[in-house]
Design an enzyme around this catalytic site. Structure first.
Site, PDB file in Angstrom:
ATOM      1  N   LYS A 252       0.811  -1.225   0.000  1.00 18.23           N
ATOM      2  CA  LYS A 252       0.000   0.000   0.000  1.00 18.23           C
ATOM      3  C   LYS A 252       0.839   1.267   0.000  1.00 18.23           C
ATOM      4  O   LYS A 252       0.440   2.299  -0.534  1.00 18.23           O
ATOM      5  CB  LYS A 252      -0.936  -0.006   1.207  1.00 18.23           C
ATOM      6  CG  LYS A 252      -2.083  -0.975   1.054  1.00 18.23           C
ATOM      7  CD  LYS A 252      -3.211  -0.656   2.028  1.00 18.23           C
ATOM      8  CE  LYS A 252      -4.478  -1.399   1.677  1.00 18.23           C
ATOM      9  NZ  LYS A 252      -4.366  -2.862   1.871  1.00 18.23           N
TER      10      LYS A 252
ATOM     11  N   GLU B  25     -10.280   7.531   3.180  1.00 21.80           N
ATOM     12  CA  GLU B  25     -11.172   6.696   3.985  1.00 21.80           C
ATOM     13  C   GLU B  25     -10.488   5.349   4.165  1.00 21.80           C
ATOM     14  O   GLU B  25      -9.621   4.973   3.374  1.00 21.80           O
ATOM     15  CB  GLU B  25     -12.546   6.503   3.374  1.00 21.80           C
ATOM     16  CG  GLU B  25     -12.729   6.513   1.896  1.00 21.80           C
ATOM     17  CD  GLU B  25     -11.946   5.580   1.064  1.00 21.80           C
ATOM     18  OE1 GLU B  25     -11.661   4.452   1.512  1.00 21.80           O
ATOM     19  OE2 GLU B  25     -11.620   5.953  -0.075  1.00 21.80           O
TER      20      GLU B  25
ATOM     21  N   SER C 277       1.797  -9.791  -0.768  1.00 15.64           N
ATOM     22  CA  SER C 277       1.433  -8.368  -0.668  1.00 15.64           C
ATOM     23  C   SER C 277       1.707  -7.744   0.689  1.00 15.64           C
ATOM     24  O   SER C 277       1.927  -6.547   0.789  1.00 15.64           O
ATOM     25  CB  SER C 277      -0.040  -8.194  -1.026  1.00 15.64           C
ATOM     26  OG  SER C 277      -0.859  -8.999  -0.212  1.00 15.64           O
TER      27      SER C 277
END
Ligand SMILES: *Cc1c(COP(=O)(O)O)cnc(C)c1O
Length: 395
Positions: free
Chosen positions: A88, A110, A376
């Site tokens: 991310k 958000e 990930s």
């Protein structure tokens, strides 16, 4: 052909399905994004942070024990070694730096599980820009450690008490803020979803995963892999890995959250079980009931628990370029334990879905085949929930 087209469509999917008030805001974003990413000073700065702050390039690891067990070569792309423990950060660093270059004075985001909120708050602390994160009240209770992390990083948390008090209400509040304050505010989205240009921007900030992987595998094996596998929530880590191999003879498999089973509401397998519809500003597949209402989803991994998916994945699926499979909660938990014991790597529950799929290929592939799994993220964030589930299982 390079997609999307000028209007942000991947075949029939993507585009902008937005209120009038957002049209000019997204136009500005799109135009500035394409100008700024071309600039040398932007690229230099982003590369600098990716290298010295994030820890890139991340290694491509030949998982020896797993390869021996499964009977073919398995490599893990170690996105779990990124700063904050997942892919991310590649995206939030890119977008928050873009916000700075656009002269925006604040960043909003958000978050559902809180992982994207933490990654955004981190990039904002680094780049000295105020950050506000919207999060549903129920999610705040479920993910209290991430709430604490965000506050520690200096972000302001806005607890959303409207509607179902979860991610979809947090998204509504964020968009309201954005429409009201668009002049000085940048909206940092966490996956390759939402209206054009977000699916393209987020993909482009994640392509570094696949670019590095391609260089690394050519260096150690002298050839391209046979299969690339990644878990799919919104689809950003998967598209980041796949994209640089699009024109190559490499198979793609995206693994969705099969949850507790195929019944509506029991999973988050949007591509496998959903239909076309409009969600969060784009045409894509969604999990909906017969009246077109979005249904609540379930997955053991918070990061895959989303009723939509990036429009580019729907295009890849319908054109036959990629395949999408589902792994259940139970399979993911087994894979979580498997990789921990087998390789000494505790994976994120999201990534465990990709591992679970590859385990099913045991005995089905030739021993010289090469499979690359995008790992990930790391599993530290999941310790609490996994411990509870193991204890419940073992009595
Ligand atoms: C958020 C998250 C995902 C899911 O997001 P994508 O956009 O589908 O990549 C997957 N793995 C980890 C570790 C995450 O934190």
């Amino acid at each position: 052909m390079k997609l999307p087209d000028e209007q942000g469509y991947f075949g029939p999917y993507g585009g902008q399905f937005i209120p009038e008030t957002l049209v000019s805001v997204l136009d500005e974003l799109k135009q500035k994004y394409f100008n700024i990413v071309k600039r040398d000073d932007f690229r230099k700065k982003l590369n600098h942070y990716l290298k010295t702050y994030c820890g890139r390039p991340t290694p491509l690891y030949l998982a020896e024990n797993m390869s021996r067990d499964l009977g073919f070569k398995v490599y893990l792309k170690r996105e779990d070694l990124n700063h904050t423990g997942a892919h991310k950060m590649n995206n939030t660093l890119g977008q928050v730096l873009l916000a700075k270059f656009m002269d925006k004075k604040r960043v909003i985001a958000e978050t559902g599980a809180g992982q994207h909120g933490v990654a955004t708050a981190t990039a904002c602390a680094l780049l000295n820009i105020p950050c506000k994160v919207y999060m549903g009240k129920i999610d705040c209770v479920r993910q209290e450690l991430n709430v604490f992390r965000m506050k520690l990083l200096g972000a302001k948390l806005e607890v959303v008490e409207s509607g179902s008090q979860t991610l979809k209400d947090a998204i509504n509040e964020t968009i309201r803020d954005w429409v009201t304050n668009a002049n000085d505010t940048y909206y940092c989205l966490g996956s390759c979803v939402g209206p054009d240009p977000y699916p393209t921007m987020v993909r482009n900030f994640q392509i570094i995963i696949g670019k590095e992987t391609k260089e690394e595998i050519l260096k150690v094996e002298g050839r391209l892999p046979d299969v690339c596998v990644a878990c799919v929530g919104g689809g950003s880590n998967a598209i980041g890995l796949f994209y640089p191999f699009l024109d190559d003879k490499v198979k793609f498999v995206g693994v969705e959250a099969g949850g507790r089973g195929e019944k509506l509401g029991e999973n988050a397998a949007t591509i496998s079980l959903g239909q076309a519809g409009i969600l969060h500003g784009a045409k894509t597949y969604i999990l909906q009931d017969k009246y077109g209402q979005i249904i609540p989803t379930h997955s053991v991994s918070a990061g895959l628990d989303y009723p939509g998916v990036g429009p580019e994945h729907v295009f890849l699926k319908e054109s036959g370029r990629a395949r999408y499979e589902a792994a259940t909660d139970t399979e993911a938990l087994e894979a979580f334990e498997y990789l921990s014991k087998m390789e000494g790597i505790i994976p994120a529950l999201e990534s465990s879905h990709a591992i679970a799929y590859v385990r099913k290929l045991k005995g089905k592939l030739d021993k010289n085949k090469i499979v690359i799994i995008n790992l990930s993220g790391r599993g530290d964030k999941d310790m609490g929930i996994v411990r509870d589930l193991f204890e419940a299982k073992n009595g």
